[in-house]
Write a protein that holds these residues in place. Structure first.
Motif, PDB file in Angstrom:
ATOM      1  N   ARG B  20      46.949  44.212  53.423  1.00 18.33           N
ATOM      2  CA  ARG B  20      47.120  45.102  54.574  1.00 18.33           C
ATOM      3  C   ARG B  20      47.579  44.218  55.703  1.00 18.33           C
ATOM      4  O   ARG B  20      46.791  43.414  56.203  1.00 18.33           O
ATOM      5  N   ARG B  23      46.298  40.553  56.031  1.00 17.02           N
ATOM      6  CA  ARG B  23      45.028  40.379  55.351  1.00 17.02           C
ATOM      7  C   ARG B  23      45.158  40.669  53.865  1.00 17.02           C
ATOM      8  O   ARG B  23      45.581  41.754  53.471  1.00 17.02           O
ATOM      9  N   PRO B  44      30.481  44.402  48.726  1.00 15.46           N
ATOM     10  CA  PRO B  44      30.165  44.599  50.136  1.00 15.46           C
ATOM     11  C   PRO B  44      31.145  45.566  50.798  1.00 15.46           C
ATOM     12  O   PRO B  44      32.262  45.747  50.323  1.00 15.46           O
ATOM     13  N   GLY B  46      33.920  46.997  52.942  1.00 14.35           N
ATOM     14  CA  GLY B  46      35.160  46.411  53.438  1.00 14.35           C
ATOM     15  C   GLY B  46      35.854  45.490  52.460  1.00 14.35           C
ATOM     16  O   GLY B  46      36.855  44.876  52.792  1.00 14.35           O
ATOM     17  N   GLY B  48      37.338  46.523  49.754  1.00 16.79           N
ATOM     18  CA  GLY B  48      38.532  47.162  49.200  1.00 16.79           C
ATOM     19  C   GLY B  48      38.253  48.067  48.016  1.00 16.79           C
ATOM     20  O   GLY B  48      39.139  48.292  47.189  1.00 16.79           O
ATOM     21  N   THR B  50      37.530  51.367  48.137  1.00 17.70           N
ATOM     22  CA  THR B  50      38.307  52.585  48.345  1.00 17.70           C
ATOM     23  C   THR B  50      39.791  52.302  48.130  1.00 17.70           C
ATOM     24  O   THR B  50      40.514  53.095  47.511  1.00 17.70           O
ATOM     25  N   THR B  51      40.226  51.142  48.622  1.00 13.28           N
ATOM     26  CA  THR B  51      41.625  50.751  48.442  1.00 13.28           C
ATOM     27  C   THR B  51      41.972  50.687  46.960  1.00 13.28           C
ATOM     28  O   THR B  51      43.046  51.141  46.547  1.00 13.28           O
ATOM     29  N   GLU B 172      31.611  56.787  46.589  1.00 15.40           N
ATOM     30  CA  GLU B 172      30.299  56.913  47.220  1.00 15.40           C
ATOM     31  C   GLU B 172      29.705  58.316  47.090  1.00 15.40           C
ATOM     32  O   GLU B 172      29.476  58.995  48.085  1.00 15.40           O
ATOM     33  N   HIS B 205      27.059  51.989  46.782  1.00 20.00           N
ATOM     34  CA  HIS B 205      26.177  50.930  47.273  1.00 20.00           C
ATOM     35  C   HIS B 205      24.744  51.149  46.806  1.00 20.00           C
ATOM     36  O   HIS B 205      23.895  50.306  47.022  1.00 20.00           O
ATOM     37  N   PHE B 258      32.430  40.409  59.033  1.00 22.76           N
ATOM     38  CA  PHE B 258      33.824  40.659  58.699  1.00 22.76           C
ATOM     39  C   PHE B 258      34.644  39.377  58.787  1.00 22.76           C
ATOM     40  O   PHE B 258      35.414  39.058  57.893  1.00 22.76           O
TER      41      PHE B 258
HETATM   42  N1  LIG Z   1      44.750  52.175  56.742  1.00 26.83           N
HETATM   43  C1  LIG Z   1      44.390  50.894  56.835  1.00 26.83           C
HETATM   44  N2  LIG Z   1      45.136  50.033  57.554  1.00 26.83           N
HETATM   45  C2  LIG Z   1      44.806  48.733  57.643  1.00 26.83           C
HETATM   46  N3  LIG Z   1      43.732  48.187  57.056  1.00 26.83           N
HETATM   47  C3  LIG Z   1      42.939  48.981  56.338  1.00 26.83           C
HETATM   48  C4  LIG Z   1      43.221  50.383  56.187  1.00 26.83           C
HETATM   49  N4  LIG Z   1      42.273  50.920  55.406  1.00 26.83           N
HETATM   50  C5  LIG Z   1      41.437  49.923  55.098  1.00 26.83           C
HETATM   51  N5  LIG Z   1      41.827  48.752  55.643  1.00 26.83           N
HETATM   52  C6  LIG Z   1      41.196  47.443  55.469  1.00 26.83           C
HETATM   53  O1  LIG Z   1      41.090  47.217  54.087  1.00 26.83           O
HETATM   54  C7  LIG Z   1      39.822  46.682  53.770  1.00 26.83           C
HETATM   55  C8  LIG Z   1      39.263  47.430  52.606  1.00 26.83           C
HETATM   56  O2  LIG Z   1      38.987  48.757  52.988  1.00 26.83           O
HETATM   57  P1  LIG Z   1      38.266  49.766  52.013  1.00 26.83           P
HETATM   58  O3  LIG Z   1      38.191  51.065  52.720  1.00 26.83           O
HETATM   59  O4  LIG Z   1      38.950  49.727  50.715  1.00 26.83           O
HETATM   60  O5  LIG Z   1      36.818  49.120  51.899  1.00 26.83           O
HETATM   61  P2  LIG Z   1      35.585  49.597  51.023  1.00 26.83           P
HETATM   62  O6  LIG Z   1      35.304  48.526  50.058  1.00 26.83           O
HETATM   63  O7  LIG Z   1      35.835  50.955  50.479  1.00 26.83           O
HETATM   64  O8  LIG Z   1      34.430  49.643  52.101  1.00 26.83           O
HETATM   65  P3  LIG Z   1      33.213  50.680  52.238  1.00 26.83           P
HETATM   66  O9  LIG Z   1      32.211  50.293  51.238  1.00 26.83           O
HETATM   67  O10 LIG Z   1      32.717  50.448  53.623  1.00 26.83           O
HETATM   68  O11 LIG Z   1      33.777  52.039  52.042  1.00 26.83           O
HETATM   69  C9  LIG Z   1      38.958  46.783  55.016  1.00 26.83           C
HETATM   70  O12 LIG Z   1      38.611  45.492  55.394  1.00 26.83           O
HETATM   71  C10 LIG Z   1      39.806  47.417  56.058  1.00 26.83           C
HETATM   72  O13 LIG Z   1      39.781  46.619  57.218  1.00 26.83           O
END
Ligand SMILES: Nc1ncnc2c1ncn2[C@@H]1O[C@H](COP(=O)(O)OP(=O)(O)OP(=O)(O)O)[C@@H](O)[C@H]1O
Ligand SMILES: [Mg+2]
Lengths: 260, 275
Positions: B20, B23, B44, B46, B48, B50-51, B172, B205, B258
């Motif tokens: 992203r 990052r 943890p 953040g 990724g 969901t990504t 989740e 989680h 973070f």
């Molecule tokens: N639309 C976006 N634009 C830029 N960065 C993003 C975007 N969405 C998520 N991120 C970044 O990508 C990283 C991963 O996000 P993601 O939502 O996948 O985390 P996660 O593991 O699902 O966290 P959580 O358990 O809190 O849901 C995060 O650090 C966030 O800062």
């Protein structure tokens, strides 16, 4: 200096990219419009939201603008002793210019901003993503019906605007200023040409409808999905649409009436 | 392209990298998600997770690497093919993402209506059964704005499973649920998996619930898979990172913060920006 050139270059590239994306969105949603059975109810609903709900503002504005035109026209024409021509003046001004342009400006403010905000909020709340994951293309389901509804509604609204405006002009001229009814309408009938004036006005309205709806839907679809992003996109819709309508109006007028 | 060929893994992720901006979210991740099992993805906040689900669903594009579902590379499909692949997937969004202009009933009925020609009374039966399964049959006429957060997520879950998709991804599912609802959802997810033999991917989680239903767990941290295995294997794992996460300890190698700038230094830079 180099920095400025770089910034200029980047913003130009951004703009080009966004123009490209908007063209792609338009193309994909028009070719991929859903089957008529699915499309029809969605389209009706959008025509209701975009068109029918804009009627009040269009009718009220049309009425007042027609009345003002009647008054202003009379005060100018009476000096030349040709106040009988006020009907012709009101009708031509409305049909050629004011109806398409003012309707489009009102349409951008009333329907365009609502479209942008609605689609932007759908994006921010992941409703568009969840449509995608259900296997439904949001361009078909959300974007296409709204585009078509805008394309269809805008010319109809402009025609209504012109009719109400002419009625308002007649009201003032005949009832208040005491112009002879027969000459008011006869003058108008003699001078307003169907293909030259009415049709050109409708073409203008259609072009404005396409541009305004396209801008509105694209700004929503492409917005940054946050509250700030949506508010900026909504503002952009109104500003870009208004500028585009006024600019295009000049171009179209030059093309349609320039050789007179 | 059949969903029922019998190879071991249904989703095959090879050399996946994704960033992203600047990052890097994933660096060369490899994962195989077994067919017909419940796979949990933990890590943890953040990291990724969901990504990763969005990459699998084809909503995001990897920088390098590939994701194959039943042998088909998700990111090489045409738009049309991608949409028809998604008909066989269900996804519960972290935010629920219900359609706010439709009632609860219509939300759950939506996937069935757009993808099948079933008669209305049959759709009604399916919708009521799904709503019953999440305990919300009585809420069918409410609009999404009238639901509590936990209820909205359960409706979203009912919608995600309404077509009985071959792959269900839950982002989740237990968040915001009371203990009773959690228990019901655990049973429901297990039932969907066992009765229909469908593949489930859970991001969660909630260690207790996840350990109790997952057949296989991937632990993600800092762009990598740091551990994977059955719940029993992970519980026995004595790598510091894994122990810290599984036992929920605040201190250890998995960063809670973070970015790892020193706090004191960050506080002082305000006073002397050039320090
Ligand atoms: N639309 C976006 N634009 C830029 N960065 C993003 C975007 N969405 C998520 N991120 C970044 O990508 C990283 C991963 O996000 P993601 O939502 O996948 O985390 P996660 O593991 O699902 O966290 P959580 O358990 O809190 O849901 C995060 O650090 C966030 O800062
Ligand atoms: Mg997440």
């Amino acid at each position: 200096m180099l920095d400025q050139i770089a910034t200029l270059g980047r913003s130009t590239l951004d703009r080009l990219a966004s123009a490209g994306r908007s063209g792609q969105m338009l193309w994909q949603s028009l070719v991929a419009a859903p089957t008529p059975v699915v499309m029809f109810p969605l389209l009706l609903k959008q025509i209701y939201f975009i068109g029918v709900l804009s009627l009040v503002i269009i009718i009220v504005s049309g009425l007042f603008i027609g009345m003002v035109l009647g008054l202003q026209g009379y005060t100018i024409l009476v000096d030349y002793g040709s106040e009988q021509a006020v009907g012709q003046m009101v009708a031509l001004t409305l049909v050629r210019e004011l109806a398409p342009v003012v309707t489009a400006l009102l349409f951008a403010g009333r329907a365009g901003s609502a479209l942008t905000a609605e689609i932007g909020l759908m994006k921010a709340t992941e409703q568009l993503s969840s449509l995608e994951m259900i296997g439904v293309d949001p361009l078909r389901r959300i974007v296409a019906p709204r585009l078509w509804a805008g394309f269809i509604s805008m010319p109809i609204l402009a025609v209504i605007f012109a009719m109400v405006g002419i009625f308002g002009g007649a009201l003032i001229s005949i009832e208040w200023l005491g112009i002879f009814e027969g000459s008011f309408w006869a003058n108008m009938q003699n001078s307003v040409d169907f293909s030259g004036d009415v049709l050109n006005g409708v073409i203008k309205a259609f072009v404005f409808g396409v541009v305004v709806t396209w801008i509105a839907v694209f700004q929503g679809y492409d917005c940054v999905p946050t509250s700030e992003g949506i508010s900026q996109a909504t503002t952009r819709t109104v500003v870009y649409s208004s500028l585009a309508v006024l600019g295009l109006d000049f171009v179209l007028t030059a093309l349609m009436f320039g050789d007179i | 392209m059949s969903m029922h060929n019998s190879s071991e893994s249904i989703i095959d992720i090879q050399g996946l990298s994704f960033s992203r901006g600047t990052r890097k979210i994933f660096r060369n991740v490899n994962m195989e998600i077994p067919r017909g099992k419940i796979t949990a993805i933990m890590g943890p906040s953040g990291t990724g997770k969901t990504t990763l689900l969005k990459l699998i669903g084809g909503q995001l594009r990897p920088d390098t690497g590939q994701i194959k579902i039943d042998g088909e590379d998700v990111h090489r499909l045409s738009r049309q093919q991608l949409f028809s692949l998604r008909e066989r997937m269900g996804m519960l969004f972290q935010s629920g993402a219900l359609f706010t202009d439709m009632s609860v009933y219509d939300n759950v009925a939506f996937p069935i209506k757009v993808h099948t020609d079933l008669p209305d009374d049959m759709i009604r039966d399916i919708v009521l059964l799904k709503l019953q399964a999440v305990g919300l049959r009585g809420a069918r006429d409410l609009m999404p704005s009238e639901l509590s957060g936990g209820m909205a997520r359960r409706v979203a879950l009912a919608r995600a499973i309404s077509l009985d998709p071959a792959i269900v991804m839950y982002d989740e599912p237990f968040t915001g649920q009371d203990p009773i609802a959690k228990g019901v959802l655990v049973k429901l997810i297990r039932m969907i998996n066992k009765a229909l033999g469908h593949t489930s991917i859970i991001v969660s989680h909630d260690i207790q619930e996840t350990l109790s239903i997952a057949d296989h767990i991937f632990l993600l941290s800092d762009g990598h898979v740091i551990a994977s295995g059955t719940p029993a294997q992970l519980l026995k794992d004595d790598t510091e990172q894994v122990k810290q996460f599984m036992q929920g300890l605040p201190d250890g190698p998995v960063p809670f913060h973070f970015s790892d700038d020193d706090l004191l230094q960050d506080l002082y830079t305000q006073e002397s920006p050039n320090a």
